[in-house]
Every structure is written in structure tokens, then in C-alpha cells.
Design a protein around this motif. Sequence first.
Motif: not given
Length: 106
Positions: A11-17, A21-23, A94-97, A100-104
Motif C-alpha cells: 500500500s506504500a505510496e511514493f511521490v517523487d521518491g 502514505r502507508l496502510e 522497510e518500504v521503498g519506491p 518505475d515510480g511505484g512502490s515495492a
Amino acid sequence: TRPEAILFAASAEFVDGRLRRLEGRADGRGAPVAAVEYRLDGKGEWATAEPSDGVFDQEREYFVINVSEAAPGKRSVEVRVKDAAGNTASVTREVGPREDGGSARR
């Protein structure tokens, strides 16, 4: 019984890396969830996560972490759950972009 927290890395959302947001879900495991807090990279003050239904008062609660400021790149998110009986537990993920700009999940 200690409460439990689960972070939904997908669910992690990244903007400009940067993490924005995270749920997750908190389980009181016998008592209502009273609070969910988070911090990034194991540093700084704990901030309050938002209950998805508006109030922490049930044994199982979904929550949202809205991050206003974070350095770009992979982040370590630590979540602490407190239940109405005074028990606490924490989890770190740990979460990271993605490139391709998404989340992983990392």
C-alpha cells in the motif's frame, strides 16, 4: 496478550521518491486498540497514525500513516500499537519506491 501490528507494504505510496502514505492493521488480541504511532528510520518523535474508521476503539483496527516529510528512497517504518489494557508491541518494515515510480516491499 500483546497487541500486533501489520504494515501493508504493497500500500506504500511514493511521490517523487518520497514516502507519503502507508496502510496497516492493528490487532488488540483481547483488548481494544487504543493508539497506533509511527516513526521513520528509528529516529525522532512518535507521530499518530490515523484510524481508518475515525477512532481507535475496536479489537481490530485499520490505520493510515500520512507522511508529510521524508527523505527520498527506501524508508524503515516502525509502528507501535497500544491496547486499552496497557500492552504495547511494535513492528518495523522497510518500504521503498520502485524504479518505475511505484512502490515495492524491500
